[in-house]
Design a protein around this motif. Sequence first.
Motif, mmCIF file in Angstrom:
data_model
loop_
_atom_site.group_PDB
_atom_site.id
_atom_site.type_symbol
_atom_site.label_atom_id
_atom_site.label_comp_id
_atom_site.label_asym_id
_atom_site.label_seq_id
_atom_site.Cartn_x
_atom_site.Cartn_y
_atom_site.Cartn_z
ATOM 1 N N UNK A 150 34.025 53.062 36.117
ATOM 2 C CA UNK A 150 33.502 51.698 36.164
ATOM 3 C C UNK A 150 32.324 51.648 37.137
ATOM 4 N N UNK A 151 31.195 51.096 36.675
ATOM 5 C CA UNK A 151 29.976 50.959 37.468
ATOM 6 C C UNK A 151 29.595 49.487 37.586
ATOM 7 N N UNK A 154 31.253 50.273 31.761
ATOM 8 C CA UNK A 154 32.338 51.259 31.750
ATOM 9 C C UNK A 154 31.930 52.434 30.876
ATOM 10 N N UNK A 155 32.241 53.619 31.362
ATOM 11 C CA UNK A 155 31.868 54.875 30.709
ATOM 12 C C UNK A 155 33.145 55.663 30.445
ATOM 13 N N UNK A 156 33.329 56.093 29.200
ATOM 14 C CA UNK A 156 34.524 56.873 28.889
ATOM 15 C C UNK A 156 34.178 58.063 28.008
ATOM 16 N N UNK A 165 24.862 50.303 40.283
ATOM 17 C CA UNK A 165 25.313 51.697 40.247
ATOM 18 C C UNK A 165 24.938 52.352 38.920
ATOM 19 N N UNK A 166 25.032 51.609 37.829
ATOM 20 C CA UNK A 166 24.682 52.138 36.508
ATOM 21 C C UNK A 166 23.207 52.516 36.451
ATOM 22 N N UNK A 167 22.352 51.660 36.992
ATOM 23 C CA UNK A 167 20.915 51.967 37.035
ATOM 24 C C UNK A 167 20.672 53.249 37.817
ATOM 25 N N UNK A 168 21.302 53.384 38.975
ATOM 26 C CA UNK A 168 21.151 54.596 39.775
ATOM 27 C C UNK A 168 21.669 55.828 39.065
#
Length: 63
Positions: free
Chosen positions: A43-44, A30-32, A48-51
């Motif tokens: 939310x990844x 999660x990124x905020x 998806x986070x790696x990409x």
Amino acid sequence: MRDTTTAWRRSTFCATGSCVEIAQIDGTIRLRDGKNPDLPPVVFTYSEWEGFQQRVIAIGKSA
């Protein structure tokens, strides 16, 4: 309501506190916005986070 139990982390390069923060929660990343922590995070999945990271790095190299 602000979440006070999740271990949000920010980069050690963040000197102002105005940086994004990440947390690993329930098999997701999660990124905020560190300035607005009450807003919902992005939310990844791990894939998806790696990409996302690869794309950010590629943009930085082309700038």
